[in-house]
Design an enzyme around this catalytic site. Sequence first.
Site, PDB file in Angstrom:
ATOM      1  N   GLU A 154      10.164 -10.653 -18.886  1.00  0.00           N
ATOM      2  CA  GLU A 154       9.534  -9.897 -19.974  1.00  0.00           C
ATOM      3  C   GLU A 154      10.501  -9.645 -21.122  1.00  0.00           C
ATOM      4  O   GLU A 154      11.687  -9.400 -20.857  1.00  0.00           O
ATOM      5  CB  GLU A 154       9.045  -8.543 -19.441  1.00  0.00           C
ATOM      6  CG  GLU A 154       7.967  -8.688 -18.420  1.00  0.00           C
ATOM      7  CD  GLU A 154       7.603  -7.354 -17.761  1.00  0.00           C
ATOM      8  OE1 GLU A 154       8.016  -6.295 -18.263  1.00  0.00           O
ATOM      9  OE2 GLU A 154       6.910  -7.409 -16.747  1.00  0.00           O
TER      10      GLU A 154
ATOM     11  N   HIS B 104       2.787  -5.209 -20.112  1.00  0.00           N
ATOM     12  CA  HIS B 104       3.416  -4.188 -19.251  1.00  0.00           C
ATOM     13  C   HIS B 104       3.073  -2.777 -19.755  1.00  0.00           C
ATOM     14  O   HIS B 104       3.969  -2.007 -20.128  1.00  0.00           O
ATOM     15  CB  HIS B 104       4.932  -4.384 -19.172  1.00  0.00           C
ATOM     16  CG  HIS B 104       5.553  -3.668 -18.006  1.00  0.00           C
ATOM     17  ND1 HIS B 104       6.678  -4.093 -17.363  1.00  0.00           N
ATOM     18  CD2 HIS B 104       5.183  -2.522 -17.357  1.00  0.00           C
ATOM     19  CE1 HIS B 104       6.995  -3.260 -16.387  1.00  0.00           C
ATOM     20  NE2 HIS B 104       6.083  -2.291 -16.367  1.00  0.00           N
TER      21      HIS B 104
ATOM     22  N   ARG C 111       5.760  -6.132 -10.330  1.00  0.00           N
ATOM     23  CA  ARG C 111       6.869  -6.779 -11.013  1.00  0.00           C
ATOM     24  C   ARG C 111       6.600  -8.278 -11.031  1.00  0.00           C
ATOM     25  O   ARG C 111       6.112  -8.834 -10.021  1.00  0.00           O
ATOM     26  CB  ARG C 111       8.188  -6.521 -10.267  1.00  0.00           C
ATOM     27  CG  ARG C 111       8.752  -5.135 -10.468  1.00  0.00           C
ATOM     28  CD  ARG C 111       9.240  -4.897 -11.895  1.00  0.00           C
ATOM     29  NE  ARG C 111       9.807  -3.578 -12.073  1.00  0.00           N
ATOM     30  CZ  ARG C 111       9.143  -2.503 -12.517  1.00  0.00           C
ATOM     31  NH1 ARG C 111       7.868  -2.617 -12.827  1.00  0.00           N
ATOM     32  NH2 ARG C 111       9.759  -1.352 -12.669  1.00  0.00           N
TER      33      ARG C 111
ATOM     34  N   LEU D  71       0.855  -1.194   0.000  1.00  0.00           N
ATOM     35  CA  LEU D  71       0.000   0.000   0.000  1.00  0.00           C
ATOM     36  C   LEU D  71       0.892   1.245   0.000  1.00  0.00           C
ATOM     37  O   LEU D  71       0.906   2.018   0.956  1.00  0.00           O
ATOM     38  CB  LEU D  71      -0.938  -0.011   1.209  1.00  0.00           C
ATOM     39  CG  LEU D  71      -2.109   0.973   1.086  1.00  0.00           C
ATOM     40  CD1 LEU D  71      -3.191   0.399   0.183  1.00  0.00           C
ATOM     41  CD2 LEU D  71      -2.699   1.301   2.451  1.00  0.00           C
ATOM     42  N   GLY D  72       1.613   1.412  -1.094  1.00  0.00           N
ATOM     43  CA  GLY D  72       2.436   2.608  -1.256  1.00  0.00           C
ATOM     44  C   GLY D  72       1.666   3.646  -2.037  1.00  0.00           C
ATOM     45  O   GLY D  72       0.441   3.726  -1.968  1.00  0.00           O
ATOM     46  N   ARG D  73       2.416   4.433  -2.822  1.00  0.00           N
ATOM     47  CA  ARG D  73       1.785   5.523  -3.578  1.00  0.00           C
ATOM     48  C   ARG D  73       0.700   4.997  -4.514  1.00  0.00           C
ATOM     49  O   ARG D  73      -0.403   5.525  -4.556  1.00  0.00           O
ATOM     50  CB  ARG D  73       2.852   6.259  -4.395  1.00  0.00           C
ATOM     51  CG  ARG D  73       3.818   7.061  -3.549  1.00  0.00           C
ATOM     52  CD  ARG D  73       4.866   7.706  -4.411  1.00  0.00           C
ATOM     53  NE  ARG D  73       5.856   6.743  -4.822  1.00  0.00           N
ATOM     54  CZ  ARG D  73       7.156   6.836  -4.567  1.00  0.00           C
ATOM     55  NH1 ARG D  73       7.627   7.880  -3.926  1.00  0.00           N
ATOM     56  NH2 ARG D  73       8.009   5.913  -4.955  1.00  0.00           N
ATOM     57  N   ILE D  74       1.033   3.944  -5.278  1.00  0.00           N
ATOM     58  CA  ILE D  74       0.062   3.421  -6.247  1.00  0.00           C
ATOM     59  C   ILE D  74      -1.020   2.617  -5.523  1.00  0.00           C
ATOM     60  O   ILE D  74      -2.206   2.723  -5.842  1.00  0.00           O
ATOM     61  CB  ILE D  74       0.764   2.558  -7.315  1.00  0.00           C
ATOM     62  CG1 ILE D  74       1.794   3.398  -8.082  1.00  0.00           C
ATOM     63  CG2 ILE D  74      -0.249   1.951  -8.285  1.00  0.00           C
ATOM     64  CD1 ILE D  74       2.733   2.608  -8.989  1.00  0.00           C
TER      65      ILE D  74
HETATM   66  C1  8YV Z   1       7.293   1.407 -17.344  1.00  0.00           C
HETATM   67  C2  8YV Z   1       7.409   0.763 -14.876  1.00  0.00           C
HETATM   68  O1  8YV Z   1       6.884   0.283 -18.023  1.00  0.00           O
HETATM   69  O2  8YV Z   1       7.685   2.835 -13.805  1.00  0.00           O
HETATM   70  C3  8YV Z   1       7.932   1.628 -13.785  1.00  0.00           C
HETATM   71  O3  8YV Z   1       8.598   1.121 -12.879  1.00  0.00           O
HETATM   72  O4  8YV Z   1       7.550  -0.409 -14.815  1.00  0.00           O
HETATM   73  C4  8YV Z   1       6.660   1.370 -16.003  1.00  0.00           C
HETATM   74  O5  8YV Z   1       6.160   2.594 -15.735  1.00  0.00           O
HETATM   75  C5  8YV Z   1       8.744   1.545 -17.434  1.00  0.00           C
HETATM   76  O6  8YV Z   1       9.206   2.704 -16.847  1.00  0.00           O
HETATM   77  C6  8YV Z   1       9.227   1.525 -18.873  1.00  0.00           C
HETATM   78  O7  8YV Z   1      10.552   1.215 -18.843  1.00  0.00           O
END
Ligand code: 8YV
Length: 322
Positions: free
Chosen positions: A268, A286, A239, A159-162
Site C-alpha cells: 500500500e 484501506h 492485511r 475469528l478474533g475481536r473483529i
Molecule cells: C488503520 C489499521 O488504517 O488498526 C489497524 O491496524 O490497519 C487501521 O485501523 C491504521 O491504524 C492507520 O494507520
Amino acid sequence: MSEPSSAMNKPRLLQHGRLLPALEAQLAEHFDLHGLWREADPKAFLARHGAEFVGLATSARFGADAALIDALPALKVISSFGVGTDAIDVARSQARGIQIGYTPEVLNDCVADTAFGLVIDVARGLSASDRFVRAGQWLQGNFPLTTRVSGKRLGILGLGRIGQVVARRASGFDMDVRYHNRKPNPAVPYVYEADLQALAAWADFLVVVSAGGAETRHLVSADVLAALGPAGFLINVARGSVIDEEALVHALETGAIAGAGLDVYADEPRIPQRLLTFDNVVLLPHLASATHETRKAMGDMVLDNLLAFFRSGQVTVGVPAA
Ligand code: 8YV
C-alpha cells in the site's frame, strides 16, 4: 516519572508518520513533540538526536521497525494508532522493556461494517452498477443479474475481536458461519474448520480478518483460492500480506474465483495495475476504520496510553507479551 503536563519538562516524543491533526495538536500540548516525517534525512536526524526520545507515537501503517527502535536507545514507550502490530517489532521492543500501547476494540464495528459492505458490494455489483449508471449504459439495457447474499455461507479467516463482529453481522443476513483460526474458540457458536482450504471450499464468501505478520503471510494461497472456486468471493479487511496477491490476480484473470472485495494490499498504497482492470473487484483505499467516530476513539487511546505511561509507568491498553 516525568509529569507530562508540566510546561517546563515535557517528555520528548517522536512522531513517526502523520496522525490526525487533532491528535497531533494534543500530543504537541502534552509532549515535546518532534515529527520524524519533517526530516529530509531521518537517518541522519536519528543518529544525532535519537537518544533524546523517551516516547514514540506511530500508527499501524508506519509502525516501528528494528532500525527505528535501535536508533532510540532511551525509548520507554510506543503508542500506536491502530490494532495491527505487524509493522512494529514487538519482540525487540518488549525485550528492551519498552511498553507498546495500541487501539483494539474501538474499531471492531467499523471494520466489520466495511467487511460486510464489501460482501454486499462484490456480490450485488453495487460499485460496478454505479459505474454502469454513470456511463449511461442503463439506456441500452439492464444491468446483468448478480448473486444473492442472504442465506449464504460465510467463512471467516481469523475469528478474533473483529471476526466475531463480522459473524454477528452475518447472522442478520441469515448466513451460515464457519471459521478458521490456529485453534478453535470454545466460546463461539460457529463451526470450526481446522483446514483453511476446506473452509474456502465450503464458503460462498471467504472474509479475511486475521492479523498480519509472518505467521499469516500468504495463508490465502493459490490452492485456497482454487478451493473457493468460480462461484466464491474473497473479502480482505485484514492485511494484504495474508493473501498471495499474485495468485489472487491470476485467480481473477482465469475466473478461478467470482470476485474480490479488498481494503488492503501487499504494498500500500501501490496496487497491482492488473487488479484495476477487473469489474468484479471492489477496491477500497484501506478505509475500514476511517470514520470520524472511530478514528477519534483511536486517537483518544493513543493519547491516553501515553499520558497513563508517563503518569503511572503503565500504558492503559498494551500489546500482550510476544
Ligand atoms: C488503520 C489499521 O488504517 O488498526 C489497524 O491496524 O490497519 C487501521 O485501523 C491504521 O491504524 C492507520 O494507520
